[in-house]
Write an enzyme that holds these catalytic residues in place. Structure first.
Site, PDB file in Angstrom:
ATOM      1  N   ARG A  75      10.770  -0.677   0.125  1.00 42.02           N
ATOM      2  CA  ARG A  75       9.575  -0.323   0.888  1.00 42.02           C
ATOM      3  C   ARG A  75       9.203  -1.533   1.740  1.00 42.02           C
ATOM      4  O   ARG A  75       8.850  -2.592   1.210  1.00 42.02           O
ATOM      5  CB  ARG A  75       8.434   0.049  -0.070  1.00 42.02           C
ATOM      6  CG  ARG A  75       7.127   0.317   0.629  1.00 42.02           C
ATOM      7  CD  ARG A  75       6.046   0.821  -0.325  1.00 42.02           C
ATOM      8  NE  ARG A  75       4.820   0.982   0.424  1.00 42.02           N
ATOM      9  CZ  ARG A  75       3.818   0.105   0.433  1.00 42.02           C
ATOM     10  NH1 ARG A  75       3.849  -0.981  -0.333  1.00 42.02           N
ATOM     11  NH2 ARG A  75       2.760   0.320   1.178  1.00 42.02           N
ATOM     12  N   HIS A 118       1.072  -2.058   8.084  1.00 42.95           N
ATOM     13  CA  HIS A 118       0.644  -2.898   6.957  1.00 42.95           C
ATOM     14  C   HIS A 118      -0.089  -4.095   7.565  1.00 42.95           C
ATOM     15  O   HIS A 118       0.315  -5.239   7.409  1.00 42.95           O
ATOM     16  CB  HIS A 118       1.852  -3.300   6.112  1.00 42.95           C
ATOM     17  CG  HIS A 118       1.517  -3.787   4.736  1.00 42.95           C
ATOM     18  ND1 HIS A 118       2.094  -3.269   3.589  1.00 42.95           N
ATOM     19  CD2 HIS A 118       0.662  -4.748   4.302  1.00 42.95           C
ATOM     20  CE1 HIS A 118       1.620  -3.912   2.534  1.00 42.95           C
ATOM     21  NE2 HIS A 118       0.749  -4.820   2.937  1.00 42.95           N
ATOM     22  N   GLU A 163      -2.889   0.868   2.483  1.00 36.52           N
ATOM     23  CA  GLU A 163      -4.218   0.422   2.064  1.00 36.52           C
ATOM     24  C   GLU A 163      -5.204   0.347   3.226  1.00 36.52           C
ATOM     25  O   GLU A 163      -5.707  -0.754   3.570  1.00 36.52           O
ATOM     26  CB  GLU A 163      -4.122  -0.945   1.359  1.00 36.52           C
ATOM     27  CG  GLU A 163      -3.219  -0.941   0.144  1.00 36.52           C
ATOM     28  CD  GLU A 163      -3.174  -2.289  -0.574  1.00 36.52           C
ATOM     29  OE1 GLU A 163      -3.922  -3.205  -0.178  1.00 36.52           O
ATOM     30  OE2 GLU A 163      -2.413  -2.426  -1.531  1.00 36.52           O
ATOM     31  N   ASN A 291      -1.232   2.133  -4.784  1.00 38.87           N
ATOM     32  CA  ASN A 291      -1.062   0.709  -5.081  1.00 38.87           C
ATOM     33  C   ASN A 291      -2.080   0.338  -6.139  1.00 38.87           C
ATOM     34  O   ASN A 291      -3.282   0.580  -5.959  1.00 38.87           O
ATOM     35  CB  ASN A 291      -1.307  -0.153  -3.831  1.00 38.87           C
ATOM     36  CG  ASN A 291      -0.184  -0.020  -2.816  1.00 38.87           C
ATOM     37  OD1 ASN A 291       0.792   0.695  -3.038  1.00 38.87           O
ATOM     38  ND2 ASN A 291      -0.315  -0.720  -1.710  1.00 38.87           N
ATOM     39  N   TYR A 293      -3.403  -2.722  -8.976  1.00 33.80           N
ATOM     40  CA  TYR A 293      -3.332  -4.089  -9.510  1.00 33.80           C
ATOM     41  C   TYR A 293      -4.309  -4.328 -10.645  1.00 33.80           C
ATOM     42  O   TYR A 293      -3.964  -4.914 -11.659  1.00 33.80           O
ATOM     43  CB  TYR A 293      -3.604  -5.108  -8.387  1.00 33.80           C
ATOM     44  CG  TYR A 293      -2.471  -5.169  -7.390  1.00 33.80           C
ATOM     45  CD1 TYR A 293      -1.420  -6.052  -7.563  1.00 33.80           C
ATOM     46  CD2 TYR A 293      -2.433  -4.297  -6.300  1.00 33.80           C
ATOM     47  CE1 TYR A 293      -0.352  -6.096  -6.673  1.00 33.80           C
ATOM     48  CE2 TYR A 293      -1.379  -4.330  -5.403  1.00 33.80           C
ATOM     49  CZ  TYR A 293      -0.346  -5.227  -5.594  1.00 33.80           C
ATOM     50  OH  TYR A 293       0.710  -5.256  -4.726  1.00 33.80           O
ATOM     51  N   GLU A 360       3.014   0.018  -5.035  1.00 35.49           N
ATOM     52  CA  GLU A 360       2.877  -1.425  -5.285  1.00 35.49           C
ATOM     53  C   GLU A 360       2.253  -1.626  -6.649  1.00 35.49           C
ATOM     54  O   GLU A 360       1.281  -0.937  -7.003  1.00 35.49           O
ATOM     55  CB  GLU A 360       1.929  -2.115  -4.283  1.00 35.49           C
ATOM     56  CG  GLU A 360       2.521  -2.426  -2.953  1.00 35.49           C
ATOM     57  CD  GLU A 360       1.530  -3.136  -2.034  1.00 35.49           C
ATOM     58  OE1 GLU A 360       0.639  -3.871  -2.521  1.00 35.49           O
ATOM     59  OE2 GLU A 360       1.652  -2.933  -0.822  1.00 35.49           O
TER      60      GLU A 360
END
Ligand code: IFM
Length: 454
Positions: A75, A118, A163, A291, A293, A360
């Site tokens: 990606r 991005h 994002e 994504n 985290y 991600e």
């Protein structure tokens, strides 16, 4: 031990400005991140993406690493400023670069998962107003069409945006990200125009490709109220609206939550929404990228919060963000794999049948090179395994998750933090551009080559 389904995609992810370097080559024009990096004090360690991992020149070496890792997809993002040097012009050298990258990936048996945006907006578009201007969305669709025509026969999955929350709110509300503006009304317009850009780009790709796999990647926020009080629950809901619903509503359901508009009515009248926009934004997508985290905890505040992280959330002045418990990563982020399982299962319940991918996931740590020349990173290995297990648990609960992309293939330029935060499963020595294996790279290699987590 856990075995993932055959055909599950194991990938790694990067983004153009974070890894490519070569900012002055082959006709690339400046992006908002070049400008940000040239502005004293904006990047914490004073570095920039001017050289980064030099992947622009070293992509073959990096593809060889991916092959050794055993991943089946890469990606990456294409840099808009390499493709469209000014409105109406196409820079063929930039297109050719990505064409060679895609060919080299296919030759190595690795599926290209391409992200069109991005965060490296061409500076000339920011000079014309940037994402708060409607025109930027139309310019994005033109760029998407150029890429579709050039690479549509070879790209596996087309992702419009990465994002958009960060692009709109870190870029235009909080100002930590490029273009570094702190203008809440503008940030809401930016959000709408990013949504519009997503829809217009999918339409543009549809006009030039007979069929294609379409997607968008969202950093949906796992938000928890500090207590069961009505006020804290309302605070969490407010954050979810401006963090998550602002994208999910228009893109997947064709509407903004009226409460989101009400929450922000003191900031904006949302007059930038034009008739027909929501129908454009709601395009069918083949796969939703998530994504993930860390988590966010909030409580109702007793006085308005304007500074720090609070500034990134228009309409949430009366919400306080709380420190998270447990061992934090080098970014100061908590480690809560169960939230990933929860988000994936919630998404699958809300959008039955929609394919999901974790596009991600990863962690930064203060790595050191050991005497044996390698990086032993037990914290990153533990984080990786715990989150892959969390994905497995979501699949057990019926969520149709088809892939996982480790962030990141390489240490790279971590935006406002510069080169100092290392997310790679392979280390980059920025002085020599040497790639150095970390234990996490080897752990991921075992997972990717066998489909087994042990
Ligand atoms: O490095 C970023 C990436 O560009 C977008 N998602 C989060 C990563 C870690 O902060």
């Amino acid at each position: 031990m856990r075995k993932f389904p055959d055909g599950f995609t194991w990938g790694t992810a990067t983004a153009s400005y974070q890894v490519e370097g070569a900012i002055h080559e082959d006709g690339r024009v400046p992006s908002i991140w070049d400008t940000m990096c040239a502005t004293p004090g904006k990047i914490k360690d004073g570095t920039s993406g001017a050289f980064a991992c030099d992947q622009y020149h070293r992509y073959k070496q990096d593809i060889a690493l991916m092959k050794e890792l055993g991943v089946s997809s890469y990606r990456f993002s294409t840099a808009w400023p390499r493709i469209i040097p000014s409105t109406g012009k196409v820079n063929q050298s930039g297109v050719d670069h990505y064409s060679r990258l895609v060919d080299a990936l296919l030759e190595a048996g690795i599926k290209p998962t391409l992200t069109l945006y991005h965060w490296d907006l061409p500076q000339y578009l920011e000079d014309a107003g940037g994402w708060p201007e409607r025109d930027t969305a139309y310019r994005f669709a033109e760029y998407a069409e150029v890429m579709g025509k050039a690479l549509g026969d070879r790209v596996d999955t087309w992702t419009t945006l990465n994002e958009p929350w960060c692009a709109a709110f870190l870029g235009y509300a909080d100002g930590e990200h490029a273009p570094g503006r702190q203008d809440h009304p503008a940030s809401l317009a930016a959000a709408h125009h990013l949504n519009l850009a997503h829809g217009l780009a999918l339409q543009a790709l549809g006009a030039v490709l007979e069929s294609f796999r379409s997607s968008v990647t969202l950093n949906l926020h796992a938000v928890y109220p500090a207590s069961k009080s009505g006020e804290d629950i309302a605070a969490a809901e407010r954050i979810k609206r401006v963090g998550n619903e602002i994208w999910l509503g228009p893109m997947l359901e064709g509407a903004y939550d009226p409460q989101l508009l009400a929450d922000t009515s003191h900031i904006s009248d949302w007059a930038f929404i034009q008739d027909g926009d929501l129908a454009v934004i709601r395009q069918p997508i083949s796969v939703l990228g998530l994504n993930y985290y860390s988590t966010t905890a909030v409580q109702a505040a007793d006085h308005p919060q304007y500074s720090g992280w609070a500034g990134a959330w228009p309409g949430a002045e009366m919400v306080e963000f709380l420190p998270r418990p447990g061992a934090l990563t080098a970014m100061g982020w908590d480690q809560t794999p169960s939230a990933l399982t929860e988000m994936l299962t919630e998404l699958s319940a809300r959008y039955p049948g929609l394919e999901l991918m974790v596009t991600e996931n990863g962690s930064a740590w203060d790595d050191l090179v050991s005497n044996d020349g390698l990086v032993h990173d037990p914290d990153r290995v533990a984080f990786l395994k715990a989150h892959v297990e969390a994905v497995g648990q979501a699949i057990d609960k019926g969520a149709p998750v088809s892939g996982y992309f480790a962030w990141s293939l390489l240490d790279n330029f971590e935006w406002a933090w510069g080169l100092s935060k290392r997310f790679g499963i392979i280390r980059v020595d920025y002085d020599t551009q040497e790639r150095i294996w970390k234990d996490s790279g080897r752990a991921y290699q075992r997972i990717a080559t066998t489909g087994i987590l042990d």
